[in-house]
Design a protein around this motif. Sequence first.
Motif, PDB file in Angstrom:
ATOM      1  N   UNK A 140       8.487  -9.260   4.088  1.00  0.00           N
ATOM      2  CA  UNK A 140       9.015  -9.075   2.737  1.00  0.00           C
ATOM      3  C   UNK A 140       8.723  -7.636   2.301  1.00  0.00           C
ATOM      4  N   UNK A 141       9.701  -6.786   2.481  1.00  0.00           N
ATOM      5  CA  UNK A 141       9.528  -5.365   2.176  1.00  0.00           C
ATOM      6  C   UNK A 141       9.124  -5.124   0.725  1.00  0.00           C
ATOM      7  N   UNK A 142       9.541  -6.006  -0.177  1.00  0.00           N
ATOM      8  CA  UNK A 142       9.220  -5.817  -1.596  1.00  0.00           C
ATOM      9  C   UNK A 142       7.722  -5.944  -1.879  1.00  0.00           C
ATOM     10  N   UNK A 143       6.972  -6.536  -0.946  1.00  0.00           N
ATOM     11  CA  UNK A 143       5.515  -6.659  -1.090  1.00  0.00           C
ATOM     12  C   UNK A 143       4.808  -5.313  -0.922  1.00  0.00           C
ATOM     13  N   UNK A 144       5.451  -4.384  -0.257  1.00  0.00           N
ATOM     14  CA  UNK A 144       4.801  -3.118   0.104  1.00  0.00           C
ATOM     15  C   UNK A 144       4.892  -2.104  -1.029  1.00  0.00           C
ATOM     16  N   UNK A 145       4.184  -2.412  -2.109  1.00  0.00           N
ATOM     17  CA  UNK A 145       4.131  -1.518  -3.258  1.00  0.00           C
ATOM     18  C   UNK A 145       2.729  -1.596  -3.841  1.00  0.00           C
ATOM     19  N   UNK A 146       2.394  -0.670  -4.689  1.00  0.00           N
ATOM     20  CA  UNK A 146       1.054  -0.652  -5.285  1.00  0.00           C
ATOM     21  C   UNK A 146      -0.026  -0.540  -4.226  1.00  0.00           C
ATOM     22  N   UNK A 147      -1.030  -1.400  -4.314  1.00  0.00           N
ATOM     23  CA  UNK A 147      -2.132  -1.379  -3.346  1.00  0.00           C
ATOM     24  C   UNK A 147      -1.663  -1.577  -1.919  1.00  0.00           C
ATOM     25  N   UNK A 148      -0.562  -2.274  -1.729  1.00  0.00           N
ATOM     26  CA  UNK A 148      -0.072  -2.591  -0.388  1.00  0.00           C
ATOM     27  C   UNK A 148       0.927  -1.567   0.141  1.00  0.00           C
ATOM     28  N   UNK A 149       1.115  -0.463  -0.561  1.00  0.00           N
ATOM     29  CA  UNK A 149       2.177   0.480  -0.176  1.00  0.00           C
ATOM     30  C   UNK A 149       2.008   1.057   1.225  1.00  0.00           C
ATOM     31  N   UNK A 150       0.778   1.175   1.729  1.00  0.00           N
ATOM     32  CA  UNK A 150       0.575   1.718   3.075  1.00  0.00           C
ATOM     33  C   UNK A 150       0.245   0.632   4.096  1.00  0.00           C
ATOM     34  N   UNK A 151       0.406  -0.626   3.723  1.00  0.00           N
ATOM     35  CA  UNK A 151       0.046  -1.740   4.596  1.00  0.00           C
ATOM     36  C   UNK A 151       1.094  -1.980   5.679  1.00  0.00           C
ATOM     37  N   UNK A 152       0.658  -2.712   6.691  1.00  0.00           N
ATOM     38  CA  UNK A 152       1.520  -3.124   7.793  1.00  0.00           C
ATOM     39  C   UNK A 152       1.671  -4.635   7.687  1.00  0.00           C
ATOM     40  N   UNK A 153       2.896  -5.112   7.610  1.00  0.00           N
ATOM     41  CA  UNK A 153       3.101  -6.554   7.519  1.00  0.00           C
ATOM     42  C   UNK A 153       2.974  -7.186   8.898  1.00  0.00           C
ATOM     43  N   UNK A 154       2.283  -8.346   8.908  1.00  0.00           N
ATOM     44  CA  UNK A 154       2.020  -9.041  10.156  1.00  0.00           C
ATOM     45  C   UNK A 154       2.173 -10.546   9.918  1.00  0.00           C
ATOM     46  N   UNK A 155       2.430 -11.274  11.004  1.00  0.00           N
ATOM     47  CA  UNK A 155       2.573 -12.725  10.942  1.00  0.00           C
ATOM     48  C   UNK A 155       1.766 -13.380  12.065  1.00  0.00           C
ATOM     49  N   UNK A 156       1.412 -14.640  11.831  1.00  0.00           N
ATOM     50  CA  UNK A 156       0.743 -15.422  12.878  1.00  0.00           C
ATOM     51  C   UNK A 156       1.229 -16.851  12.800  1.00  0.00           C
ATOM     52  N   UNK A 157       1.730 -17.352  13.924  1.00  0.00           N
ATOM     53  CA  UNK A 157       2.147 -18.751  14.040  1.00  0.00           C
ATOM     54  C   UNK A 157       0.913 -19.608  14.297  1.00  0.00           C
ATOM     55  N   UNK A 158       0.807 -20.716  13.606  1.00  0.00           N
ATOM     56  CA  UNK A 158      -0.354 -21.593  13.765  1.00  0.00           C
ATOM     57  C   UNK A 158      -0.050 -22.816  14.633  1.00  0.00           C
ATOM     58  N   UNK A 159       1.069 -22.825  15.305  1.00  0.00           N
ATOM     59  CA  UNK A 159       1.438 -23.974  16.166  1.00  0.00           C
ATOM     60  C   UNK A 159       0.542 -24.037  17.361  1.00  0.00           C
TER      61      UNK A 159
END
Length: 159
Positions: A140-159
């Motif tokens: 979700x690119x819209x999350x990358x603002x404010x404190x998260x502006x330099x963050x890297x989005x990552x995912x993990x499957x729990x299956x």
Amino acid sequence: MEIALLGNFLMKYDLIDVQSPDDWKDYHFLRRTVLWEAKGRHNYNENHADERVKANHPLLLKLHDRPIGAVRLDEAGDCSGVVRLVSIAPDVQRSGHGSVLSSLIEAYARRLGITTLLVNAAPDAVGFYEKMGWKKEMWDESELRGLASDCVQMTKNLH
């Protein structure tokens, strides 16, 4: 409660829902000192509305009853959850507690029916997340603002 072997020591961990005034105090202290003040930020808001949303789960990691970590798991719908603002007390960082916290968050998420975890990882935490099985993936690119502006989005499957 989880018992883990770190080095030659047995450790007793609890990941608890933040409920009591003392738990809230410890939760905010860890987040404020680790994620704000240590990074030169001074606008931490203990009363942020997201902390009290029913689908959001503020959690406190305790080691032998001492609070050493804080995190919030937000149910995002579609069997996914967002791991937010992970903090480990400075004096116990790089000692394996983050790995235990990761395992406990995954178990907590599974109990909620969450099958995919999402995170906005700070650049210096990407390696840790990769070791824990997370993959770099924009969710979700819209999350990358404010404190998260330099963050890297990552995912993990729990299956």
